[in-house]
Design an enzyme around this catalytic site. Structure first.
Site, PDB file in Angstrom:
ATOM      1  N   LYS A 194       0.844  -1.197   0.000  1.00  0.00           N
ATOM      2  CA  LYS A 194       0.000   0.000   0.000  1.00  0.00           C
ATOM      3  C   LYS A 194       0.880   1.248   0.000  1.00  0.00           C
ATOM      4  CE  LYS A 194      -3.722   2.272   2.419  1.00  0.00           C
ATOM      5  NZ  LYS A 194      -4.598   2.310   3.575  1.00  0.00           N
TER       6      LYS A 194
ATOM      7  N   GLU B 291      10.780  -4.720   3.952  1.00  0.00           N
ATOM      8  CA  GLU B 291      10.808  -6.137   3.554  1.00  0.00           C
ATOM      9  C   GLU B 291      10.383  -6.292   2.091  1.00  0.00           C
ATOM     10  OE1 GLU B 291       9.350  -4.835   6.205  1.00  0.00           O
ATOM     11  OE2 GLU B 291       9.270  -6.198   7.911  1.00  0.00           O
TER      12      GLU B 291
ATOM     13  N   GLY C 136      -4.724  -1.995   5.023  1.00  0.00           N
ATOM     14  CA  GLY C 136      -3.947  -3.129   4.519  1.00  0.00           C
ATOM     15  C   GLY C 136      -4.535  -4.476   4.897  1.00  0.00           C
ATOM     16  N   ARG C 137      -4.927  -4.629   6.163  1.00  0.00           N
ATOM     17  CA  ARG C 137      -5.383  -5.951   6.617  1.00  0.00           C
ATOM     18  C   ARG C 137      -6.791  -6.305   6.152  1.00  0.00           C
ATOM     19  NH1 ARG C 137      -4.194  -2.455  10.573  1.00  0.00           N
ATOM     20  NH2 ARG C 137      -5.758  -1.752  12.072  1.00  0.00           N
TER      21      ARG C 137
ATOM     22  N   GLU D  35      -4.087  -6.518  15.165  1.00  0.00           N
ATOM     23  CA  GLU D  35      -3.596  -5.215  14.715  1.00  0.00           C
ATOM     24  C   GLU D  35      -4.721  -4.178  14.868  1.00  0.00           C
ATOM     25  OE1 GLU D  35      -0.332  -5.091  11.584  1.00  0.00           O
ATOM     26  OE2 GLU D  35      -1.932  -4.088  10.509  1.00  0.00           O
TER      27      GLU D  35
ATOM     28  N   HIS E 212      -4.451 -33.215  18.761  1.00  0.00           N
ATOM     29  CA  HIS E 212      -3.273 -34.008  19.125  1.00  0.00           C
ATOM     30  C   HIS E 212      -2.105 -33.112  19.521  1.00  0.00           C
ATOM     31  CE1 HIS E 212      -5.296 -37.602  17.644  1.00  0.00           C
ATOM     32  NE2 HIS E 212      -5.760 -36.813  16.699  1.00  0.00           N
TER      33      HIS E 212
ATOM     34  N   LYS F  12       8.617  -0.314  12.778  1.00  0.00           N
ATOM     35  CA  LYS F  12       9.110  -0.116  11.404  1.00  0.00           C
ATOM     36  C   LYS F  12      10.140   1.012  11.373  1.00  0.00           C
ATOM     37  CE  LYS F  12       5.095  -1.223   8.425  1.00  0.00           C
ATOM     38  NZ  LYS F  12       4.173  -0.678   7.439  1.00  0.00           N
TER      39      LYS F  12
HETATM   40  O1  F6P Z   1       2.120  -4.512   9.685  1.00  0.00           O
HETATM   41  C1  F6P Z   1       1.806  -3.177   9.529  1.00  0.00           C
HETATM   42  C2  F6P Z   1       1.361  -2.905   8.155  1.00  0.00           C
HETATM   43  O2  F6P Z   1       1.220  -1.532   8.062  1.00  0.00           O
HETATM   44  C3  F6P Z   1       0.064  -3.617   7.820  1.00  0.00           C
HETATM   45  O3  F6P Z   1      -1.048  -2.991   8.265  1.00  0.00           O
HETATM   46  C4  F6P Z   1       0.188  -3.722   6.348  1.00  0.00           C
HETATM   47  O4  F6P Z   1      -0.693  -4.637   5.867  1.00  0.00           O
HETATM   48  C5  F6P Z   1       1.635  -4.112   6.211  1.00  0.00           C
HETATM   49  O5  F6P Z   1       2.281  -3.354   7.203  1.00  0.00           O
HETATM   50  C6  F6P Z   1       2.266  -3.898   4.869  1.00  0.00           C
HETATM   51  O6  F6P Z   1       2.243  -2.574   4.481  1.00  0.00           O
HETATM   52  P1  F6P Z   1       2.349  -2.164   2.970  1.00  0.00           P
HETATM   53  O7  F6P Z   1       1.214  -2.783   2.242  1.00  0.00           O
HETATM   54  O8  F6P Z   1       2.299  -0.687   2.955  1.00  0.00           O
HETATM   55  O9  F6P Z   1       3.670  -2.679   2.450  1.00  0.00           O
END
Ligand code: F6P
Length: 513
Positions: free
Chosen positions: A198, A204, A258-259, A344, A375, A486
């Site tokens: 987003k 990462e 995002g989520r 979150e 189990h 972050k």
């Molecule tokens: O984990 C925090 C977060 O901001 C999430 O809400 C989001 O889905 C994820 O990082 C990834 O963010 P982006 O889509 O901006 O890379």
């Protein structure tokens, strides 16, 4: 247009719940069945292909009524309307929370993007959109993390039975060894990469995207990127700078968190893998659940009832966790997905008025599939000292015709909910075998695992999460805690962080050696 800012613990329904809890907290669930008329009728909801039985809870009819009063007193109905109207309810980021609009038609922006998603997936599946050398795309790799990963991965796996043949892969963590292992088995001529972020600033994802791009250019060339890279972002500039062609950039509106983004362009990999018709069914199922949530009375409203039960255990019994146990191996990633969606969102301790809360907010979510979980950790659920409210999710029909195996699966599901509630006494055999029971569960029985029902199931949990946040007077749609982590990571990486605490600094030095 903001959500009401009402402290629930000051309300008369909450105070009555405190008193009622004292009266009934030691009651055995089986006694509620004996003493309450038509408990099963009142504590169950049949809706479309869903049946929710919430009778096996340490909750009396009186408490359920008080909990629905809490909905009234916190203006839940009004808050739900604001949520669906696209009001700016994510106040700390000054944004609407309108992912529910992605599963309706009527918004031009949404329709335009949906058309693009469906066209890309049709063109790939029908071999109209090919790799640079004219070969059919066989593999698609989603590069993204958090909400840009968990939903797409969970859904493609859950609906893998409906696959049209293209294999999905996911790169989320920054783990060079993992990425390399995956790239080794992929053919750049037949692989499509979707960079999902987003913000397009997540370390990462950018790191992984750069690695993959370098691999692609090394094996093919820069010019062919336009056939093999798509990006999905709210950032207009960064994907272009990265080298993605403008026609390959799909938007994520800022009013989609995002989520909760799998319903829009973030769901592209889902649509490619299960096909456009199934993707539309997923959206349809979610929309049906939204309509149920918006229009049903609280006591017969599946997401609301689940939210109230969660608040009851979390705040009155002080249960810290909730388990999700799907009796379906394809739903193995559902607990992980719900962990982010719920924790979150509702992992907050400041209320909407800016005050520290004096009650519990979001629970810890965890779980695994049945029967595997039986189990692994069910012993603690049966005989341990903790109360773990659990959602059991079961399916009436399997996908293929093997009713024998489905019977085994469902017998186990039934056995667990029964044993958790009823326990068993073994007179004369010794105390260690005795099981007290009185352990709560919800049973969610669904006809079949298909795109429509999965859409409804996910939306059911999304709306439960909204309801919990609404009643508990917190902002469910920001994530400042995650943002802090972050930004510190980024400063450490750039060697710009010189005020680390003593312990962390010591470990930083150790890692440098
Ligand atoms: O984990 C925090 C977060 O901001 C999430 O809400 C989001 O889905 C994820 O990082 C990834 O963010 P982006 O889509 O901006 O890379």
């Amino acid at each position: 247009m903001a959500l009401a800012k009402i402290n629930p613990s000051k309300l008369s329904s909450w105070k009555k719940l405190v008193q009622q809890f004292d009266k009934e907290c030691d009651h055995h669930i089986s006694d509620f069945f004996k003493n309450e008329d038509k408990r099963l009728d009142k504590f169950s909801i049949s809706w479309n292909n869903f049946y929710l039985d919430f009778s096996k809870n340490r909750l009396s009819n009186t408490s359920l009524k008080l909990l629905t009063n809490l909905c009234e007193e916190t203006n839940l109905k009004n808050n739900i309307d604001k949520y669906f109207d696209g009001a700016v309810i994510n106040e700390t980021e000054n944004r609407a929370v309108h992912h529910t609009a992605l599963r309706t038609s009527g918004n031009n922006e949404v329709n335009k993007t949906l058309k693009k998603i469906l066209n890309i997936s049709d063109d790939i599946n029908n071999s109209k959109r090919l790799g640079y050398s004219g070969k059919k795309i066989t593999d698609v790799v989603n590069i993204g993390i958090g909400g840009s990963h968990l939903g797409p991965e969970m859904v493609t796996e859950a609906l893998s039975y409906y696959s049209k043949g293209i294999k999905p892969h996911f790169i989320s963590n920054v783990d060079h060894d993992f990425t390399l292992k995956l790239l080794k088995k992929l053919n750049p001529e037949t692989t499509l990469f979707i960079i999902v972020s987003k913000t397009f600033t997540t370390i990462e994802t950018l790191e992984n995207a750069n690695k993959v791009k370098a691999w692609f250019v090394e094996h093919v060339d820069e010019h062919s990127i336009k056939y093999h890279f798509i990006s999905i972002s709210n950032n207009i500039v960064a994907p272009k700078d990265f080298g993605i062609s403008p026609e390959n950039i799909l938007p994520i509106p800022d009013w989609v968190g995002g989520r909760f983004s799998l319903w829009g362009s973030v769901g592209l990999i889902i649509s490619i893998v299960i096909g456009s018709k199934n993707f539309k069914d997923l959206l349809k199922g979610a929309n049906k659940m939204d309509i149920h949530f918006k229009n049903s009375p609280f006591e017969k409203n599946i997401p609301v009832v689940l939210a109230l039960i969660s608040i009851w255990y979390n705040n009155f019994f002080k249960c810290e966790t909730e388990a999700i146990i799907p009796y379906n191996q394809f739903l193995a990633k559902l607990p992980d997905y719900l962990q982010q969606a719920s924790m979150e969102s509702n992992g907050k301790s400041i209320d909407r008025a800016g005050k520290k809360v004096d009650y519990e907010t979001g629970p810890i979510i965890w779980g695994s599939t049945g029967t595997n979980a039986q189990h692994a950790f069910f012993q603690l659920m049966h005989q341990g000292t903790k109360i773990i409210p659990t959602d059991f999710i079961a399916f009436k029909n399997s996908l293929n015709d093997d009713s024998d195996q489905q019977k085994i699966l469902n017998s186990n599901f039934l056995a667990q909910t029964n044993a958790l509630m009823m326990g068993k006494k073994y007179p004369g055999v010794g105390i260690h075998k005795n099981i007290d029971g009185n352990k709560p569960s919800n049973s969610i029985v669904i006809n079949k695992l298909n795109p429509l029902n999965l859409g409804s199931l996910i939306a059911m949990y999304e709306n439960k999460i909204f309801t919990i946040g609404s009643i508990l007077n917190i902002f469910s749609y920001d994530q400042w805690g995650v943002e802090l982590g972050k930004s510190i990571a980024s400063e450490i990486l750039k060697d710009k962080k010189d005020d680390l605490d003593e312990s962390t600094e010591m470990i930083r030095q150790l890692l440098k050696r």
